[in-house]
Design a protein around this motif. Structure first.
Motif, PDB file in Angstrom:
ATOM      1  N   ALA A 109      23.352  15.795  65.198  1.00 31.26           N
ATOM      2  CA  ALA A 109      23.645  14.880  66.559  1.00 31.26           C
ATOM      3  C   ALA A 109      23.555  15.532  67.931  1.00 31.26           C
ATOM      4  O   ALA A 109      23.133  15.110  68.871  1.00 31.26           O
ATOM      5  N   LEU A 110      24.250  16.762  67.883  1.00 28.19           N
ATOM      6  CA  LEU A 110      24.252  17.635  68.903  1.00 28.19           C
ATOM      7  C   LEU A 110      22.872  18.037  69.710  1.00 28.19           C
ATOM      8  O   LEU A 110      22.714  18.477  70.824  1.00 28.19           O
ATOM      9  N   SER A 111      21.986  18.207  68.622  1.00 29.37           N
ATOM     10  CA  SER A 111      20.556  18.464  69.056  1.00 29.37           C
ATOM     11  C   SER A 111      19.694  16.977  69.697  1.00 29.37           C
ATOM     12  O   SER A 111      18.922  17.314  70.269  1.00 29.37           O
ATOM     13  N   LEU A 112      20.355  16.077  69.671  1.00 24.49           N
ATOM     14  CA  LEU A 112      19.731  14.758  70.177  1.00 24.49           C
ATOM     15  C   LEU A 112      20.580  14.234  71.354  1.00 24.49           C
ATOM     16  O   LEU A 112      19.712  13.718  72.190  1.00 24.49           O
ATOM     17  N   LYS A 113      21.524  14.538  71.835  1.00 25.88           N
ATOM     18  CA  LYS A 113      22.307  13.705  72.727  1.00 25.88           C
ATOM     19  C   LYS A 113      21.923  14.043  74.180  1.00 25.88           C
ATOM     20  O   LYS A 113      22.215  13.105  74.949  1.00 25.88           O
ATOM     21  N   ASP A 114      20.879  15.219  74.664  1.00 28.43           N
ATOM     22  CA  ASP A 114      20.809  15.116  75.900  1.00 28.43           C
ATOM     23  C   ASP A 114      19.175  15.200  75.866  1.00 28.43           C
ATOM     24  O   ASP A 114      18.699  15.588  77.129  1.00 28.43           O
ATOM     25  N   ILE A 115      18.568  14.676  75.102  1.00 23.15           N
ATOM     26  CA  ILE A 115      17.269  14.505  75.380  1.00 23.15           C
ATOM     27  C   ILE A 115      16.912  13.436  76.298  1.00 23.15           C
ATOM     28  O   ILE A 115      17.489  12.536  76.353  1.00 23.15           O
ATOM     29  N   ASP A 116      16.075  13.636  77.306  1.00 23.39           N
ATOM     30  CA  ASP A 116      15.580  12.808  78.305  1.00 23.39           C
ATOM     31  C   ASP A 116      15.269  11.565  77.855  1.00 23.39           C
ATOM     32  O   ASP A 116      13.945  11.668  76.719  1.00 23.39           O
ATOM     33  N   LEU A 117      15.429  10.338  77.930  1.00 20.65           N
ATOM     34  CA  LEU A 117      15.088   9.115  77.383  1.00 20.65           C
ATOM     35  C   LEU A 117      13.611   8.854  77.469  1.00 20.65           C
ATOM     36  O   LEU A 117      13.107   8.243  76.413  1.00 20.65           O
ATOM     37  N   SER A 118      13.048   9.382  78.559  1.00 24.27           N
ATOM     38  CA  SER A 118      11.577   9.326  78.605  1.00 24.27           C
ATOM     39  C   SER A 118      10.901  10.208  77.654  1.00 24.27           C
ATOM     40  O   SER A 118       9.488   9.833  77.475  1.00 24.27           O
ATOM     41  N   LYS A 119      11.352  11.121  77.153  1.00 24.73           N
ATOM     42  CA  LYS A 119      10.833  11.923  76.148  1.00 24.73           C
ATOM     43  C   LYS A 119      11.205  11.643  74.547  1.00 24.73           C
ATOM     44  O   LYS A 119      11.003  12.437  73.815  1.00 24.73           O
ATOM     45  N   VAL A 120      11.878  10.362  74.456  1.00 26.06           N
ATOM     46  CA  VAL A 120      11.836   9.988  73.130  1.00 26.06           C
ATOM     47  C   VAL A 120      10.821   8.960  72.778  1.00 26.06           C
ATOM     48  O   VAL A 120      10.931   7.671  73.348  1.00 26.06           O
ATOM     49  N   VAL A 121       9.932   9.174  72.150  1.00 26.35           N
ATOM     50  CA  VAL A 121       8.575   8.142  72.033  1.00 26.35           C
ATOM     51  C   VAL A 121       8.824   7.299  70.414  1.00 26.35           C
ATOM     52  O   VAL A 121       9.110   8.038  69.636  1.00 26.35           O
ATOM     53  N   PHE A 122       8.733   6.065  70.640  1.00 27.63           N
ATOM     54  CA  PHE A 122       8.707   5.271  69.557  1.00 27.63           C
ATOM     55  C   PHE A 122       7.487   4.928  69.369  1.00 27.63           C
ATOM     56  O   PHE A 122       6.725   4.187  70.121  1.00 27.63           O
ATOM     57  N   VAL A 123       6.808   5.180  68.152  1.00 33.81           N
ATOM     58  CA  VAL A 123       5.287   4.733  67.754  1.00 33.81           C
ATOM     59  C   VAL A 123       5.319   4.100  66.527  1.00 33.81           C
ATOM     60  O   VAL A 123       6.343   4.437  65.620  1.00 33.81           O
ATOM     61  N   SER A 124       4.422   3.461  66.315  1.00 33.22           N
ATOM     62  CA  SER A 124       3.956   2.455  65.031  1.00 33.22           C
ATOM     63  C   SER A 124       2.971   3.288  64.409  1.00 33.22           C
ATOM     64  O   SER A 124       1.926   3.871  65.145  1.00 33.22           O
ATOM     65  N   TYR A 125       2.987   3.829  63.086  1.00 36.68           N
ATOM     66  CA  TYR A 125       2.165   4.421  62.351  1.00 36.68           C
ATOM     67  C   TYR A 125       1.016   3.706  62.515  1.00 36.68           C
ATOM     68  O   TYR A 125       0.639   2.464  62.276  1.00 36.68           O
ATOM     69  N   PRO A 126      -0.352   4.534  62.992  1.00 37.61           N
ATOM     70  CA  PRO A 126      -1.690   3.770  63.195  1.00 37.61           C
ATOM     71  C   PRO A 126      -2.298   3.129  62.166  1.00 37.61           C
ATOM     72  O   PRO A 126      -2.504   3.766  61.040  1.00 37.61           O
ATOM     73  N   VAL A 127      -2.523   1.633  62.069  1.00 38.67           N
ATOM     74  CA  VAL A 127      -3.204   1.161  60.935  1.00 38.67           C
ATOM     75  C   VAL A 127      -4.338   0.050  61.265  1.00 38.67           C
ATOM     76  O   VAL A 127      -4.402  -0.279  62.860  1.00 38.67           O
ATOM     77  N   SER A 128      -4.993  -0.307  60.515  1.00 40.09           N
ATOM     78  CA  SER A 128      -6.178  -1.206  60.878  1.00 40.09           C
ATOM     79  C   SER A 128      -5.868  -2.454  59.371  1.00 40.09           C
ATOM     80  O   SER A 128      -5.039  -2.050  58.594  1.00 40.09           O
ATOM     81  N   ALA A 129      -6.596  -3.481  59.609  1.00 42.34           N
ATOM     82  CA  ALA A 129      -6.426  -4.703  58.552  1.00 42.34           C
ATOM     83  C   ALA A 129      -6.922  -4.055  57.078  1.00 42.34           C
ATOM     84  O   ALA A 129      -8.018  -3.213  57.281  1.00 42.34           O
ATOM     85  N   TYR A 130      -6.106  -4.403  56.258  1.00 37.44           N
ATOM     86  CA  TYR A 130      -6.772  -4.090  55.013  1.00 37.44           C
ATOM     87  C   TYR A 130      -7.915  -4.808  54.457  1.00 37.44           C
ATOM     88  O   TYR A 130      -7.976  -6.138  54.634  1.00 37.44           O
ATOM     89  N   VAL A 131      -8.990  -4.128  53.712  1.00 40.90           N
ATOM     90  CA  VAL A 131     -10.135  -4.617  53.560  1.00 40.90           C
ATOM     91  C   VAL A 131     -10.102  -6.057  52.770  1.00 40.90           C
ATOM     92  O   VAL A 131     -10.784  -7.274  53.027  1.00 40.90           O
ATOM     93  N   ASP A 132      -9.200  -6.016  51.712  1.00 45.43           N
ATOM     94  CA  ASP A 132      -9.039  -6.809  50.370  1.00 45.43           C
ATOM     95  C   ASP A 132      -7.798  -7.923  50.824  1.00 45.43           C
ATOM     96  O   ASP A 132      -7.673  -8.919  50.086  1.00 45.43           O
ATOM     97  N   ASP A 133      -7.112  -7.744  51.915  1.00 43.99           N
ATOM     98  CA  ASP A 133      -6.013  -8.906  52.133  1.00 43.99           C
ATOM     99  C   ASP A 133      -5.452  -8.777  53.557  1.00 43.99           C
ATOM    100  O   ASP A 133      -4.949  -7.763  53.776  1.00 43.99           O
TER     101      ASP A 133
END
Length: 408
Positions: A292-316
């Protein structure tokens, strides 16, 4: 309760040190998706977490946790949300299996200046380890990993699957189910969310108006589970809502009024202890506080939420598959701790930037000074100007996004 015997010059913790521990607990709760791990130094909460801990295997080792100090270096932590729990009965419908529907990896850099939170789609079809020593490889959606782990091995199997997919060591993990989400949201007094127009979804039970709403309890769970009422009705759109929720939760927890309220801090700890399954590396309160102590002071603009990159599945069309080159670039950046940011069109499927939130004013043009070198020739610090990874979807914790109603 009698006082513990203490030796040497060690003193009874001061009010200031207890407040510091409380702040650490609250910060830890935030970056494990609102459902994660927190522990207070009370024996009842400690024992609840320790008794539930499971071994998640892997080659990664954890270091001894410093008392009231941040962990030395970076770390990776997996957060898993399951859709079934023996304690919830049929409150959310009958289920004959447990699926890991939410899979989030939290990475904090060694200098504690950046964090990346990666959401993996539940319908991501990938090769997965057997988790039963048979050596067989399964090509199945990610959310089948928990069941393949068998009794008591669900969290370990999900961790093994994400390790194999990303190539990262994952020494810390925690899992929770629907009840955990409800209790954690209640503990902070609700989380503010936004919709560009009213959202009505009988499947999840979500009914929220246009604009801002504060959701808690079952309504917060409905917002996080809602799929058919948002965007294109896919799990990717639901991930966008989850990123909005987590960003808002992080901003609320970082607010001084939350961190300074002992009742809320203790409520977070109690809710977490009663509703999580942690890895054995997290059964110690000191380990939890050090993360927790390693997290509490990180600038909010440097906390990046990302979705794992995907494309449509060929069979479904209801399933997705990795975009290998983009995924490789993402995890190469994470594994080598190279900060990055997202491009202007990165907002997740089913979400959009809130136009009323505004943007920061542009920086003033530098003023030339006689005899001074041209500003364009000045060296720049690469750490202050992270590269853009084009094609990723997500947002930073500093950005306010809104959910778009189902457009189908």
């Amino acid at each position: 309760m009698p006082e513990q015997v203490r030796h040497g010059r060690q003193q009874t913790p001061s009010r200031a040190s207890l407040l510091l521990k409380s702040i650490a607990v609250a910060a830890a709760v935030v970056l494990v998706s609102g459902i994660g791990v927190a522990a207070y130094a009370y024996n009842d909460i400690t024992s609840q977490i320790s008794d539930a801990a499971v071994d998640i295997g892997g080659d990664a080792t954890t270091q001894p946790a410093p008392f009231l100090g941040a962990i030395d270096g970076g770390f990776n932590m997996l957060v898993v949300g399951t859709d079934n729990d023996a304690n919830q009965g049929d409150s959310f419908g009958e289920r004959d299996a447990t699926l890991n529907d939410v899979n989030i990896l939290v990475h904090v850099s060694p200098d504690h200046q950046n964090a990346v939170v990666v959401s993996f789609p539940r319908d991501l079809v990938i090769d997965q380890p057997s988790c039963n020593d048979s050596g067989e490889v399964y090509s199945e959606p990610l959310n089948t990993s928990w069941e393949r782990g068998g009794d008591g091995g669900g969290l370990a199997c999900v961790a093994a699957t994400i390790r194999e997919l990303t190539g990262l060591d994952i020494p810390y993990a925690a899992a929770t189910s629907f009840n955990g989400v409800i209790e954690m949201t209640n503990a902070v007094g609700g989380v503010q969310v936004c919709a560009t127009a009213p959202i009505e979804d009988p499947d999840s039970g979500l009914y929220i108006p246009e604009g801002y709403s504060t959701v808690e309890g079952a309504e917060a769970l409905a917002f996080l589970r809602n799929r058919h009422g948002v965007g294109d009705g896919s799990d990717l759109a639901r991930i966008g809502s989850q990123q909005q929720y987590l960003s808002s939760l992080l901003r609320k927890i970082r607010d001084s009024s939350t961190l300074s309220d002992p009742t809320k801090v203790y409520g977070l700890a109690q809710a977490a202890a009663q509703n999580i399954t942690p890895s054995t590396s997290l059964k110690s309160p000191d380990a939890l506080v050090s993360l927790a102590l390693s997290l509490k002071d990180i600038d909010l603009s440097k906390v990046v939420f990302v979705s794992y990159p995907v494309s449509a599945y060929v069979d479904d069309p209801n399933k997705v598959q990795p975009i290998p080159d983009l995924a490789d670039e993402l995890f190469q950046r994470i594994s080598t701790d190279q900060p990055f940011t997202l491009d202007a069109d990165s907002t997740a499927t089913g979400s959009s930037q809130d136009p009323s939130a505004g943007t920061a004013p542009p920086a003033p043009e530098p003023t030339a000074t006689a005899g001074a070198p041209d500003a364009t020739d000045a060296p720049t610090d690469a750490a202050d100007t992270p590269d853009v990874i084009e094609g990723l979807k997500g947002q930073t914790a500093a950005e306010q996004t809104c959910a778009n109603p189902f457009d189908g």
